[in-house]
Write a protein that holds these residues in place. Structure first.
Motif, PDB file in Angstrom:
ATOM      1  N   PRO A   1       0.818  -1.209   0.000  1.00 42.58           N
ATOM      2  CA  PRO A   1       0.000   0.000   0.000  1.00 42.58           C
ATOM      3  C   PRO A   1       0.854   1.262   0.000  1.00 42.58           C
ATOM      4  O   PRO A   1       2.004   1.242   0.445  1.00 42.58           O
ATOM      5  CB  PRO A   1      -0.804  -0.107   1.302  1.00 42.58           C
ATOM      6  CG  PRO A   1      -0.478  -1.408   1.913  1.00 42.58           C
ATOM      7  CD  PRO A   1       0.637  -2.027   1.182  1.00 42.58           C
ATOM      8  N   ALA A   2       0.283   2.341  -0.472  1.00 48.27           N
ATOM      9  CA  ALA A   2       0.965   3.636  -0.453  1.00 48.27           C
ATOM     10  C   ALA A   2       0.438   4.457   0.710  1.00 48.27           C
ATOM     11  O   ALA A   2      -0.741   4.377   1.067  1.00 48.27           O
ATOM     12  CB  ALA A   2       0.726   4.370  -1.766  1.00 48.27           C
ATOM     13  N   PHE A   3       1.316   5.260   1.301  1.00 50.83           N
ATOM     14  CA  PHE A   3       0.951   6.060   2.458  1.00 50.83           C
ATOM     15  C   PHE A   3       1.379   7.508   2.262  1.00 50.83           C
ATOM     16  O   PHE A   3       2.350   7.798   1.568  1.00 50.83           O
ATOM     17  CB  PHE A   3       1.617   5.504   3.723  1.00 50.83           C
ATOM     18  CG  PHE A   3       1.193   4.114   4.072  1.00 50.83           C
ATOM     19  CD1 PHE A   3       0.092   3.881   4.895  1.00 50.83           C
ATOM     20  CD2 PHE A   3       1.876   3.015   3.568  1.00 50.83           C
ATOM     21  CE1 PHE A   3      -0.302   2.602   5.207  1.00 50.83           C
ATOM     22  CE2 PHE A   3       1.485   1.718   3.880  1.00 50.83           C
ATOM     23  CZ  PHE A   3       0.389   1.509   4.697  1.00 50.83           C
ATOM     24  N   ARG A   4       0.640   8.405   2.889  1.00 52.32           N
ATOM     25  CA  ARG A   4       1.023   9.803   2.894  1.00 52.32           C
ATOM     26  C   ARG A   4       2.252   9.997   3.787  1.00 52.32           C
ATOM     27  O   ARG A   4       2.448   9.262   4.750  1.00 52.32           O
ATOM     28  CB  ARG A   4      -0.116  10.671   3.424  1.00 52.32           C
ATOM     29  CG  ARG A   4      -1.419  10.515   2.672  1.00 52.32           C
ATOM     30  CD  ARG A   4      -2.447  11.551   3.108  1.00 52.32           C
ATOM     31  NE  ARG A   4      -2.712  11.529   4.543  1.00 52.32           N
ATOM     32  CZ  ARG A   4      -3.545  10.689   5.145  1.00 52.32           C
ATOM     33  NH1 ARG A   4      -4.184   9.764   4.417  1.00 52.32           N
ATOM     34  NH2 ARG A   4      -3.759  10.747   6.430  1.00 52.32           N
ATOM     35  N   GLU A   5       3.059  10.985   3.444  1.00 51.32           N
ATOM     36  CA  GLU A   5       4.231  11.261   4.276  1.00 51.32           C
ATOM     37  C   GLU A   5       3.796  11.885   5.600  1.00 51.32           C
ATOM     38  O   GLU A   5       2.995  12.814   5.641  1.00 51.32           O
ATOM     39  CB  GLU A   5       5.190  12.202   3.554  1.00 51.32           C
ATOM     40  CG  GLU A   5       6.455  12.493   4.352  1.00 51.32           C
ATOM     41  CD  GLU A   5       7.409  13.410   3.613  1.00 51.32           C
ATOM     42  OE1 GLU A   5       7.981  14.317   4.244  1.00 51.32           O
ATOM     43  OE2 GLU A   5       7.579  13.209   2.382  1.00 51.32           O
ATOM     44  N   ALA A   6       4.339  11.360   6.683  1.00 54.98           N
ATOM     45  CA  ALA A   6       3.983  11.850   8.010  1.00 54.98           C
ATOM     46  C   ALA A   6       4.697  13.160   8.319  1.00 54.98           C
ATOM     47  O   ALA A   6       5.762  13.457   7.771  1.00 54.98           O
ATOM     48  CB  ALA A   6       4.349  10.812   9.066  1.00 54.98           C
ATOM     49  N   THR A   7       4.117  13.919   9.193  1.00 59.05           N
ATOM     50  CA  THR A   7       4.759  15.132   9.698  1.00 59.05           C
ATOM     51  C   THR A   7       6.066  14.775  10.386  1.00 59.05           C
ATOM     52  O   THR A   7       6.189  13.724  11.010  1.00 59.05           O
ATOM     53  CB  THR A   7       3.826  15.825  10.717  1.00 59.05           C
ATOM     54  OG1 THR A   7       2.572  16.090  10.093  1.00 59.05           O
ATOM     55  CG2 THR A   7       4.437  17.110  11.231  1.00 59.05           C
TER      56      THR A   7
ATOM     57  N   TYR B   1      -5.063   8.316  12.737  1.00 59.26           N
ATOM     58  CA  TYR B   1      -3.659   7.921  12.603  1.00 59.26           C
ATOM     59  C   TYR B   1      -3.404   7.118  11.329  1.00 59.26           C
ATOM     60  O   TYR B   1      -2.286   6.684  11.076  1.00 59.26           O
ATOM     61  CB  TYR B   1      -3.228   7.101  13.828  1.00 59.26           C
ATOM     62  CG  TYR B   1      -3.432   7.848  15.118  1.00 59.26           C
ATOM     63  CD1 TYR B   1      -2.479   8.760  15.571  1.00 59.26           C
ATOM     64  CD2 TYR B   1      -4.595   7.677  15.875  1.00 59.26           C
ATOM     65  CE1 TYR B   1      -2.667   9.469  16.750  1.00 59.26           C
ATOM     66  CE2 TYR B   1      -4.792   8.381  17.055  1.00 59.26           C
ATOM     67  CZ  TYR B   1      -3.828   9.271  17.487  1.00 59.26           C
ATOM     68  OH  TYR B   1      -4.024   9.980  18.647  1.00 59.26           O
ATOM     69  N   ASP B   2      -4.439   6.945  10.543  1.00 59.93           N
ATOM     70  CA  ASP B   2      -4.343   6.156   9.312  1.00 59.93           C
ATOM     71  C   ASP B   2      -3.743   7.013   8.199  1.00 59.93           C
ATOM     72  O   ASP B   2      -4.375   7.962   7.727  1.00 59.93           O
ATOM     73  CB  ASP B   2      -5.736   5.656   8.921  1.00 59.93           C
ATOM     74  CG  ASP B   2      -5.714   4.760   7.700  1.00 59.93           C
ATOM     75  OD1 ASP B   2      -4.624   4.259   7.347  1.00 59.93           O
ATOM     76  OD2 ASP B   2      -6.798   4.550   7.109  1.00 59.93           O
ATOM     77  N   LEU B   3      -2.544   6.669   7.754  1.00 56.85           N
ATOM     78  CA  LEU B   3      -1.869   7.420   6.697  1.00 56.85           C
ATOM     79  C   LEU B   3      -2.035   6.768   5.328  1.00 56.85           C
ATOM     80  O   LEU B   3      -1.418   7.200   4.352  1.00 56.85           O
ATOM     81  CB  LEU B   3      -0.369   7.542   7.018  1.00 56.85           C
ATOM     82  CG  LEU B   3      -0.016   8.365   8.261  1.00 56.85           C
ATOM     83  CD1 LEU B   3       1.485   8.328   8.508  1.00 56.85           C
ATOM     84  CD2 LEU B   3      -0.491   9.804   8.116  1.00 56.85           C
TER      85      LEU B   3
END
Length: 342
Positions: free
Chosen positions: A28-34, A330-332
């Motif tokens: 899966p692909a995820f957004r970049e976290a802060t 918390y789901d990225l």
């Protein structure tokens, strides 16, 4: 001298402190976290130059494609609530197959994360695993927690182990700082639970097996959240003790629940109790139906979806349980409709 187990445990160690480009294949692909930074009051840790630096907090988790979405959410939650996030080192354990893709996911999602990745040789446990009531409990990686003392460098003397289906909503430094006393392991205990139900009639019918619990104040504890003194673990050869019960299970089927019962047998009456707030477990329901459950009474520092029901699956199915909404922030995970977003 290295033991046979040490020779079997091929350590795949990667120190990462830079972003990695590219995709993660079928993962899966995820957004970049802060990027989370230390506050003014945080001590400056030596990070990877000295793993035994007293200011570092070490956390171990497993990584695999099935639970990756939960693992990413768990890491994100730890960092978001930590007072000194740059002093946390994650130790990820993965099977050999697909570990390059998993590494890419971590580096692209958490470019500033301090972590190391280790290869777990599934052959270590394949001959000792017997089927349980839920297939997920039979996976070799589910047993990697037994081998943390062998997988991690000797400089790491203490570790927090987290399952991949939980989120932390408090400063993990509070859990890290608990006093284990003379104990090897600390975890929230539940002494009201029916301890005998975790073992089969074959176990209780054998006097020698049943005698292993005689005179001990044995309480149930969930192995998804543990604080472990790895130095004492190594000195006491606790991995061998756990393996011994796994071999008994393979021959005589003395329990039904994967990697949990060996821990209950080896550490019966010898666990440093931790506040229940650090494992509000069972939010995934039981191991058969995964029905919705409520929180246990009392304060909450960690929410744990142990059981069959996982929040990301229920949310995607449009039939979430009420408490799954606490996991969602918390789901990225980058949903298909968002893949073109920058």
């Amino acid at each position: 001298m290295p033991t046979a187990r040490h020779l079997l445990l091929l350590l795949f160690l990667v120190t990462v402190n830079f972003p990695y480009g590219g995709t993660a294949g079928e993962l899966p692909a995820f957004r970049e976290a802060t990027a989370f930074r230390n506050g003014r009051g945080c001590p400056r840790a030596a990070r990877f130059s000295s793993l035994d630096d007293r200011w570092l907090i070490h956390i171990a988790m497993t990584l695999d494609a099935t639970y990756l979405r939960g693992s990413v959410a768990g890491v994100f939650s730890v960092l978001q609530h930590a007072s000194c996030p740059e002093n946390i080192v994650f130790h990820f354990i993965a099977a050999k197959r697909g570990h390059d893709g998993l590494r890419r996911v971590v580096t692209t999602t958490f470019p500033y994360l301090s972590f190391r990745l280790y290869h777990f040789d599934s052959n270590l446990v394949k001959g000792m695993i017997s089927y349980s009531i839920r297939q997920a409990l039979d996976q070799p990686l589910n047993y990697a927690r037994i081998y943390l003392a062998d997988l991690l460098p000797s400089a790491v003397g203490r570790i927090i182990y987290f399952d991949s289906d939980l989120i932390v909503v408090d400063d993990v430094a509070k859990l890290w700082s608990i006093d284990l006393g003379n104990h090897v392991l600390g975890a929230p205990e539940y002494c009201h639970a029916n301890f005998t139900s975790y073992f089969t009639g074959s176990f209780w019918a054998n006097r020698a097996y049943a005698a292993s619990l005689k005179g001990k104040r044995a309480c149930y504890f969930n192995t998804g959240v543990m604080v472990i003194d790895l130095r004492k673990w190594r000195e006491g050869r606790y991995t061998e003790r756990l393996e011994s019960w796994m071999r008994v299970q393979k021959r005589y089927r003395i329990y039904e629940l994967g990697s949990l019962p060996p821990f209950l047998l080896v550490f019966a009456g010898d666990v440093e109790g931790v506040e229940h707030r650090w494992n509000q477990h069972g939010l995934g329901g039981d191991n058969l139906e995964g029905l919705c459950r409520d929180l246990h009474p009392g304060p909450v520092s960690l929410l744990h979806w142990s059981g069959k029901g996982k929040p990301w699956l229920r949310l995607d199915s449009k039939h979430p349980c009420p408490l799954d909404s606490l996991w969602a922030p918390y789901d990225l995970f980058r949903h298909s409709s968002l893949l073109s977003d920058s």
